[in-house]
Design a protein around this motif. Structure first.
Motif, PDB file in Angstrom:
ATOM      1  N   ARG A   1       0.814  -1.219   0.000  1.00 48.31           N
ATOM      2  CA  ARG A   1       0.000   0.000   0.000  1.00 48.31           C
ATOM      3  C   ARG A   1       0.843   1.262   0.000  1.00 48.31           C
ATOM      4  O   ARG A   1       0.406   2.287  -0.504  1.00 48.31           O
ATOM      5  CB  ARG A   1      -1.016  -0.042   1.151  1.00 48.31           C
ATOM      6  CG  ARG A   1      -0.456  -0.025   2.534  1.00 48.31           C
ATOM      7  CD  ARG A   1      -1.509  -0.414   3.561  1.00 48.31           C
ATOM      8  NE  ARG A   1      -1.618  -1.857   3.700  1.00 48.31           N
ATOM      9  CZ  ARG A   1      -2.453  -2.467   4.553  1.00 48.31           C
ATOM     10  NH1 ARG A   1      -3.272  -1.771   5.298  1.00 48.31           N
ATOM     11  NH2 ARG A   1      -2.472  -3.775   4.649  1.00 48.31           N
TER      12      ARG A   1
ATOM     13  N   THR B   1      -6.222  -6.395  -9.805  1.00 46.58           N
ATOM     14  CA  THR B   1      -5.538  -7.182  -8.772  1.00 46.58           C
ATOM     15  C   THR B   1      -4.179  -7.619  -9.300  1.00 46.58           C
ATOM     16  O   THR B   1      -3.184  -7.580  -8.587  1.00 46.58           O
ATOM     17  CB  THR B   1      -6.388  -8.417  -8.395  1.00 46.58           C
ATOM     18  OG1 THR B   1      -7.599  -7.946  -7.801  1.00 46.58           O
ATOM     19  CG2 THR B   1      -5.656  -9.301  -7.407  1.00 46.58           C
ATOM     20  N   GLY B   2      -4.143  -8.020 -10.548  1.00 44.83           N
ATOM     21  CA  GLY B   2      -2.883  -8.491 -11.141  1.00 44.83           C
ATOM     22  C   GLY B   2      -2.880 -10.004 -11.260  1.00 44.83           C
ATOM     23  O   GLY B   2      -3.481 -10.696 -10.441  1.00 44.83           O
TER      24      GLY B   2
ATOM     25  N   SER C   1      -1.430 -13.819 -11.196  1.00 39.27           N
ATOM     26  CA  SER C   1      -0.618 -14.530 -10.216  1.00 39.27           C
ATOM     27  C   SER C   1       0.853 -14.540 -10.658  1.00 39.27           C
ATOM     28  O   SER C   1       1.148 -14.606 -11.856  1.00 39.27           O
ATOM     29  CB  SER C   1      -1.164 -15.952 -10.107  1.00 39.27           C
ATOM     30  OG  SER C   1      -0.168 -16.814  -9.688  1.00 39.27           O
TER      31      SER C   1
ATOM     32  N   PHE D   1       0.134  -8.477  -3.224  1.00 34.02           N
ATOM     33  CA  PHE D   1      -1.314  -8.507  -3.016  1.00 34.02           C
ATOM     34  C   PHE D   1      -1.715  -7.976  -1.644  1.00 34.02           C
ATOM     35  O   PHE D   1      -2.516  -8.588  -0.936  1.00 34.02           O
ATOM     36  CB  PHE D   1      -1.876  -9.919  -3.260  1.00 34.02           C
ATOM     37  CG  PHE D   1      -1.635 -10.427  -4.651  1.00 34.02           C
ATOM     38  CD1 PHE D   1      -2.289  -9.834  -5.728  1.00 34.02           C
ATOM     39  CD2 PHE D   1      -0.733 -11.452  -4.904  1.00 34.02           C
ATOM     40  CE1 PHE D   1      -2.056 -10.280  -7.027  1.00 34.02           C
ATOM     41  CE2 PHE D   1      -0.497 -11.905  -6.198  1.00 34.02           C
ATOM     42  CZ  PHE D   1      -1.162 -11.315  -7.256  1.00 34.02           C
ATOM     43  N   ASP D   2      -1.103  -6.859  -1.260  1.00 37.82           N
ATOM     44  CA  ASP D   2      -1.484  -6.187  -0.017  1.00 37.82           C
ATOM     45  C   ASP D   2      -2.915  -5.666  -0.179  1.00 37.82           C
ATOM     46  O   ASP D   2      -3.671  -5.582   0.787  1.00 37.82           O
ATOM     47  CB  ASP D   2      -0.503  -5.026   0.217  1.00 37.82           C
ATOM     48  CG  ASP D   2      -0.607  -4.440   1.614  1.00 37.82           C
ATOM     49  OD1 ASP D   2      -1.215  -5.079   2.496  1.00 37.82           O
ATOM     50  OD2 ASP D   2      -0.074  -3.337   1.815  1.00 37.82           O
TER      51      ASP D   2
ATOM     52  N   ASP E   1      -6.477  -5.687  -3.081  1.00 38.83           N
ATOM     53  CA  ASP E   1      -7.045  -6.271  -4.290  1.00 38.83           C
ATOM     54  C   ASP E   1      -7.642  -5.132  -5.111  1.00 38.83           C
ATOM     55  O   ASP E   1      -7.591  -3.969  -4.707  1.00 38.83           O
ATOM     56  CB  ASP E   1      -8.063  -7.385  -3.964  1.00 38.83           C
ATOM     57  CG  ASP E   1      -9.259  -6.883  -3.157  1.00 38.83           C
ATOM     58  OD1 ASP E   1      -9.615  -5.684  -3.269  1.00 38.83           O
ATOM     59  OD2 ASP E   1      -9.854  -7.685  -2.421  1.00 38.83           O
TER      60      ASP E   1
ATOM     61  N   VAL F   1     -10.635  -4.120  -5.713  1.00 37.99           N
ATOM     62  CA  VAL F   1     -11.693  -3.334  -5.067  1.00 37.99           C
ATOM     63  C   VAL F   1     -11.072  -2.392  -4.028  1.00 37.99           C
ATOM     64  O   VAL F   1     -11.419  -1.211  -3.935  1.00 37.99           O
ATOM     65  CB  VAL F   1     -12.735  -4.262  -4.402  1.00 37.99           C
ATOM     66  CG1 VAL F   1     -13.881  -3.442  -3.831  1.00 37.99           C
ATOM     67  CG2 VAL F   1     -13.259  -5.288  -5.396  1.00 37.99           C
ATOM     68  N   GLN F   2     -10.147  -2.926  -3.277  1.00 29.57           N
ATOM     69  CA  GLN F   2      -9.485  -2.102  -2.261  1.00 29.57           C
ATOM     70  C   GLN F   2      -8.663  -0.989  -2.896  1.00 29.57           C
ATOM     71  O   GLN F   2      -8.578   0.122  -2.351  1.00 29.57           O
ATOM     72  CB  GLN F   2      -8.597  -3.001  -1.383  1.00 29.57           C
ATOM     73  CG  GLN F   2      -9.410  -3.977  -0.529  1.00 29.57           C
ATOM     74  CD  GLN F   2      -8.613  -5.177  -0.066  1.00 29.57           C
ATOM     75  OE1 GLN F   2      -7.516  -5.448  -0.567  1.00 29.57           O
ATOM     76  NE2 GLN F   2      -9.145  -5.922   0.898  1.00 29.57           N
TER      77      GLN F   2
ATOM     78  N   ARG G   1     -10.923   1.827  -3.835  1.00 32.44           N
ATOM     79  CA  ARG G   1     -11.271   2.601  -2.635  1.00 32.44           C
ATOM     80  C   ARG G   1     -10.091   3.410  -2.118  1.00 32.44           C
ATOM     81  O   ARG G   1     -10.253   4.499  -1.578  1.00 32.44           O
ATOM     82  CB  ARG G   1     -11.796   1.673  -1.546  1.00 32.44           C
ATOM     83  CG  ARG G   1     -13.166   1.129  -1.882  1.00 32.44           C
ATOM     84  CD  ARG G   1     -13.889   0.637  -0.640  1.00 32.44           C
ATOM     85  NE  ARG G   1     -15.189   0.115  -1.023  1.00 32.44           N
ATOM     86  CZ  ARG G   1     -16.346   0.641  -0.639  1.00 32.44           C
ATOM     87  NH1 ARG G   1     -16.365   1.684   0.167  1.00 32.44           N
ATOM     88  NH2 ARG G   1     -17.477   0.119  -1.030  1.00 32.44           N
ATOM     89  N   MET G   2      -8.900   2.837  -2.281  1.00 33.35           N
ATOM     90  CA  MET G   2      -7.700   3.556  -1.859  1.00 33.35           C
ATOM     91  C   MET G   2      -7.625   4.898  -2.595  1.00 33.35           C
ATOM     92  O   MET G   2      -7.350   5.947  -2.003  1.00 33.35           O
ATOM     93  CB  MET G   2      -6.462   2.702  -2.168  1.00 33.35           C
ATOM     94  CG  MET G   2      -5.132   3.358  -1.835  1.00 33.35           C
ATOM     95  SD  MET G   2      -3.739   2.364  -2.438  1.00 33.35           S
ATOM     96  CE  MET G   2      -3.853   0.935  -1.379  1.00 33.35           C
TER      97      MET G   2
ATOM     98  N   MET H   1      -3.781   6.123   3.381  1.00 33.53           N
ATOM     99  CA  MET H   1      -4.409   4.936   3.960  1.00 33.53           C
ATOM    100  C   MET H   1      -4.149   4.796   5.454  1.00 33.53           C
ATOM    101  O   MET H   1      -4.677   3.891   6.098  1.00 33.53           O
ATOM    102  CB  MET H   1      -3.943   3.668   3.217  1.00 33.53           C
ATOM    103  CG  MET H   1      -4.445   3.574   1.790  1.00 33.53           C
ATOM    104  SD  MET H   1      -6.219   3.906   1.618  1.00 33.53           S
ATOM    105  CE  MET H   1      -6.908   2.432   2.368  1.00 33.53           C
TER     106      MET H   1
ATOM    107  N   LYS I   1      -3.685 -15.515  -4.295  1.00 40.60           N
ATOM    108  CA  LYS I   1      -3.423 -14.095  -4.072  1.00 40.60           C
ATOM    109  C   LYS I   1      -3.893 -13.645  -2.693  1.00 40.60           C
ATOM    110  O   LYS I   1      -3.656 -12.495  -2.309  1.00 40.60           O
ATOM    111  CB  LYS I   1      -4.121 -13.265  -5.158  1.00 40.60           C
ATOM    112  CG  LYS I   1      -3.635 -13.608  -6.561  1.00 40.60           C
ATOM    113  CD  LYS I   1      -4.438 -12.908  -7.637  1.00 40.60           C
ATOM    114  CE  LYS I   1      -4.075 -13.482  -9.009  1.00 40.60           C
ATOM    115  NZ  LYS I   1      -4.979 -13.017 -10.062  1.00 40.60           N
TER     116      LYS I   1
ATOM    117  N   GLU J   1      -6.076 -19.845 -11.351  1.00 42.05           N
ATOM    118  CA  GLU J   1      -5.253 -19.502 -12.509  1.00 42.05           C
ATOM    119  C   GLU J   1      -3.796 -19.907 -12.301  1.00 42.05           C
ATOM    120  O   GLU J   1      -3.058 -20.108 -13.261  1.00 42.05           O
ATOM    121  CB  GLU J   1      -5.320 -17.994 -12.800  1.00 42.05           C
ATOM    122  CG  GLU J   1      -4.608 -17.119 -11.772  1.00 42.05           C
ATOM    123  CD  GLU J   1      -4.583 -15.642 -12.178  1.00 42.05           C
ATOM    124  OE1 GLU J   1      -5.534 -15.187 -12.812  1.00 42.05           O
ATOM    125  OE2 GLU J   1      -3.589 -14.976 -11.848  1.00 42.05           O
TER     126      GLU J   1
ATOM    127  N   TYR K   1     -18.058  -5.345   1.580  1.00 36.67           N
ATOM    128  CA  TYR K   1     -16.698  -4.915   1.256  1.00 36.67           C
ATOM    129  C   TYR K   1     -15.755  -5.252   2.407  1.00 36.67           C
ATOM    130  O   TYR K   1     -16.072  -4.981   3.564  1.00 36.67           O
ATOM    131  CB  TYR K   1     -16.677  -3.400   1.006  1.00 36.67           C
ATOM    132  CG  TYR K   1     -15.265  -2.851   0.917  1.00 36.67           C
ATOM    133  CD1 TYR K   1     -14.451  -3.179  -0.164  1.00 36.67           C
ATOM    134  CD2 TYR K   1     -14.741  -2.038   1.919  1.00 36.67           C
ATOM    135  CE1 TYR K   1     -13.152  -2.706  -0.239  1.00 36.67           C
ATOM    136  CE2 TYR K   1     -13.440  -1.555   1.848  1.00 36.67           C
ATOM    137  CZ  TYR K   1     -12.652  -1.906   0.764  1.00 36.67           C
ATOM    138  OH  TYR K   1     -11.359  -1.449   0.690  1.00 36.67           O
TER     139      TYR K   1
END
Ligand code: SF4
Ligand code: SF4
Lengths: 303, 230
Positions: free
Chosen positions: A85, A107-108, A110, A123-124, A126, A128-129, A132-133, A143, B155, B171, B199
Motif C-alpha cells: 500500500r 488485482t494483477g 498470479s 497482493f497487499d 485487491d 476493489v481495495q 477505494r484507496m 491509507m 493471491k 489460474e 466490502y
C-alpha cells in the motif's frame, strides 16, 4: 484540476476506443514510442500494461509518461501484485503530479504465470481495495489517515469478465467495484457477443461506462495457447475454427477481420459504450482494425 | 497440524559433513503424522545415511537415533540432556519450531534441519496434505463460510474471485480449486451470499507483528486476580 480528456469523453456518451501497449523488456523504448505515435491520434486513450502476465517489463508509469510526452492520453494500469500500500499510493502521487489521472485498477495476475516465478507475491490490496484507496486519497487522506498535501482527482476504472465460465461471483465483484467508485470498465476479451449482450442487459442498471475488450488473435495456435495459459481468457471454439480455416501466414489478417467485425457489430448495435483493443504484441495493426470496422479515426479530437 | 517434507538425502549429507557423531532426532507429534520425521522416518533416514556412507567409502560418521514425544516443547527436551554429550550435532526431523527449540535449549550444540517445514494443514487423503491456515492472526472464516481465502487463494484476496478462475480452478494451478468459487458455492448453500457482497478492507498485518508472542489468558487472569486481591 479539470477532468482528464478521457473522463470528459466518458461523460460525453460517444463511442470510445481505447487500446493498450505492453512496454518492452529493457530500457530501449524506441518501439514503444513508435507505437504511441502510431496510435495516439487513432484512439481515445492508451493503456500501458503493468508487467502483463506477471512478466517483468519497463514500468507502466514510465510508459504513461512517454504517452504524455508524445501528446497522447494514457491510462495507467496498476496491479496489486508487486507493490504494497505504501508503494501503490506513492506511484499514484507521482502519476497525478505528472498529470496521469486515468487509472485502471487491477488485482494483477498470479506470480506463477509469469517469468519471475520465485518472487514474493504482494497482493497487499485487491482491485476493489485499490479503487477505494484512490477515492480515499482523493478525500485528502492516505491509507493511514494522514493528511495529503495537495488535492488529487483521478478517473478510475476496473476490469470485468462477462465471458467467465462461472459468472455469478464475478458479478458480485463487479458490483463491489462499482460501489467502490469505478467509472469505467474495460472487459476481459469478448469473443461471443451473446455473452456481452447478456452482460449489458444486467450492467446497464449501473452508471458506469463499459468498453468491450477485443483481443486480436494471430492464429488458432495462439488462441489455444491463450486458453491454456493466460488467466481469464476463454476463446470460443467458433473463433478458433475460423482462425484454423485460413491458409498459413494469413492468421493475423483473419484475426484483424474478426476483431473489426466484433467492433463493428458492437458499435452498430450500440451494445456498450466502446471497445478496448488488445493487440498483444501487434500494436501496429490497431489503425487497420479501426479502418476495417469503419470507425473514423479519433472521432472527436479532429478539431 | 504442521506439515513438512524431508529434505533430499544429498542435502542432508552435505549438511553433516563437518560432524562425526550425528544424532538423528525425530518428533512424535506432527512430523510423525505427516510422515516426515517420526520414528519410522528416523530409522529409514538412518539406514539411508549408512548405506550412502558405505557406498562412498571415505566418510566416518557414526549415527544414532532417537524420537522425542515432541520437539517444540522445552519440557520434552529434558531427556536429551544425557544424550547430547556424545554427539557433535543433532539432525532434527522436527519442524522449524522443533529445530529452534533445540537450539535454544542447547546453546553449544549445532542443530541441523532435516525437513522443510511447509505449512499448517490437514490430511486430505492417505498421504496427501493440504494447506489450510496461514496463522494470519485475524480469523475471517465466519465471513467466508469456513474456507480460508488467505491460504487457499493464491493471491489471498478478500473481495471475491479474480478473473483468472476457470473450470472452478485457480489460474496459478489448474489442479487447485479456486478458493473463491468454493466460498461462493458454500455461502450460497448456507444462504449467506450477502457476506460476499460486503466490502472487506485491506488486511491488518499488525494483527501478527512478527515474531508474535501469545500469553495464556488463563494464567494472566489468575495473576490479575491475585494482584487485585493483594
Ligand atoms: S483467516 Fe485463514 S489464515 Fe487467518 S487464521 Fe483463519 S484460517 Fe488461518
Ligand atoms: S483463481 Fe481463485 S484462488 Fe486463484 S488467485 Fe484467482 S481468486 Fe484466488
Amino acid at each position: 484540476m479539470a477532468n482528464s480528456l478521457f473522463e470528459e469523453k466518458l461523460n460525453s456518451n460517444e463511442f470510445l476506443v481505447t487500446t493498450e501497449i505492453g512496454p518492452p523488456k529493457g530500457a530501449d523504448v524506441s518501439e514503444m514510442v513508435h507505437h504511441i505515435d502510431l496510435l495516439k491520434d487513432n484512439v481515445d486513450a492508451i493503456n500501458i500494461t503493468d508487467h502483463q502476465s506477471s512478466v517483468m517489463r519497463f514500468p507502466s508509469l514510465g510508459g504513461c509518461l512517454l504517452v504524455k510526452e508524445r501528446g497522447g492520453e494514457p491510462i495507467l494500469q496498476v496491479t496489486c501484485r508487486d507493490r504494497n500500500r505504501l508503494a501503490l499510493q506513492a506511484d499514484l502521487l507521482l502519476a497525478y503530479s505528472r498529470d496521469i489521472c486515468n487509472v485502471l485498477c487491477l488485482t494483477g495476475d498470479s506470480i506463477d504465470v509469469g517469468d519471475h516465478k520465485e518472487a514474493k507475491p504482494v497482493f497487499d490490496a485487491d482491485s476493489v481495495q485499490l479503487l477505494r484507496m484512490i477515492r480515499t486519497m482523493e478525500s485528502g487522506k492516505d491509507m493511514s489517515g494522514e493528511d495529503l498535501k495537495g488535492a488529487l482527482k483521478f478517473c478510475i476504472g476496473a476490469s470485468v469478465h462477462p465471458e467467465a465460465d462461472f459468472i455469478e461471483p464475478q458479478l458480485i465483484k463487479f458490483e463491489k467495484k462499482v460501489a467502490a467508485g469505478a467509472q469505467f470498465f474495460q472487459t476481459q476479451g469478448i469473443f461471443d457477443l451473446a455473452s456481452l449482450r447478456r452482460f449489458m442487459q444486467y450492467a446497464s442498471q449501473f452508471d458506469v461506462r463499459i468498453l468491450a475488450g477485443i483481443i486480436v488473435l494471430a492464429s488458432a495456435r495462439m488462441a489455444r495457447y491463450m486458453n491454456d495459459n493466460v488467466p481469464g481468457i476463454i476463446v470460443s471454439e467458433a473463433i478458433i475454427d475460423e482462425l484454423a480455416g485460413v491458409e498459413k501466414g494469413k492468421g493475423l489478417e483473419k484475426g484483424i477481420e474478426i476483431a473489426a467485425r466484433l467492433i463493428k457489430t458492437i458499435k452498430e448495435e450500440n451494445l456498450c459504450h466502446g471497445v478496448h483493443i488488445m493487440a498483444v504484441g501487434n500494436e501496429r495493426i490497431v489503425p487497420e482494425i479501426l479502418e476495417q470496422a469503419k470507425l473514423p479515426s479519433m472521432p472527436t479530437k479532429a478539431q | 497440524m504442521i506439515v513438512a517434507e524431508q529434505k533430499p538425502l544429498e542435502e542432508i549429507r552435505r549438511m553433516i559433513i563437518p560432524y562425526e557423531r550425528v544424532l538423528i532426532l525425530g518428533c512424535g507429534t506432527c512430523m510423525t503424522v505427516c510422515d516426515a520425521g517420526g520414528e519410522r522416518e528416523v530409522s529409514f533416514l538412518h539406514s539411508a545415511l549408512r548405506v550412502a556412507q558405505a557406498k562412498s567409502g571415505n566418510e566416518t560418521h557414526t549415527f544414532s537415533e532417537y524420537t522425542l514425544k515432541r520437539q517444540c516443547d522445552p519440557e520434552f527436551l529434558d531427556v536429551l540432556d544425557d544424550k547430547i554429550d556424545d554427539v557433535d550435532t543433532v539432525l532434527s526431523l522436527g519442524c522449524g519450531i522443533g529445530v529452534q527449540a533445540l537450539a535454544e535449549r542447547f546453546p553449544a550444540l549445532p542443530v541441523l534441519p532435516g525437513v522443510n517445514t511447509s505449512f499448517m494443514g490437514m490430511a486430505k487423503e492417505l498421504g496427501v496434505w493440504d494447506e489450510r491456515c496461514a496463522a494470519c492472526g485475524d480469523c475471517r472464516l465466519e465471513e467466508t463460510a469456513g474456507i480460508c481465502p488467505i491460504t487457499r487463494c493464491t493471491k489471498g484476496i478478500l473481495n471475491g474471485p479474480c478473473a483468472g478462475t476457470k473450470n472452478g480452478k485457480c489460474e496459478a494451478n489448474k489442479d487447485m480449486d479456486c478458493a473463491w468459487v468454493l466460498i461462493y458455492k458454500r455461502l450460497e448453500r448456507l444462504e449467506q451470499l450477502e457476506k460476499m457482497r460486503r466490502y472487506y478492507p485491506m488486511r491488518n498485518f499488525r494483527a501478527i507483528p512478527r515474531p508474535k508472542r501469545i500469553t495464556s489468558k488463563i494464567s494472566v487472569d489468575v495473576v490479575d486476580v491475585g494482584e487485585d486481591n493483594g
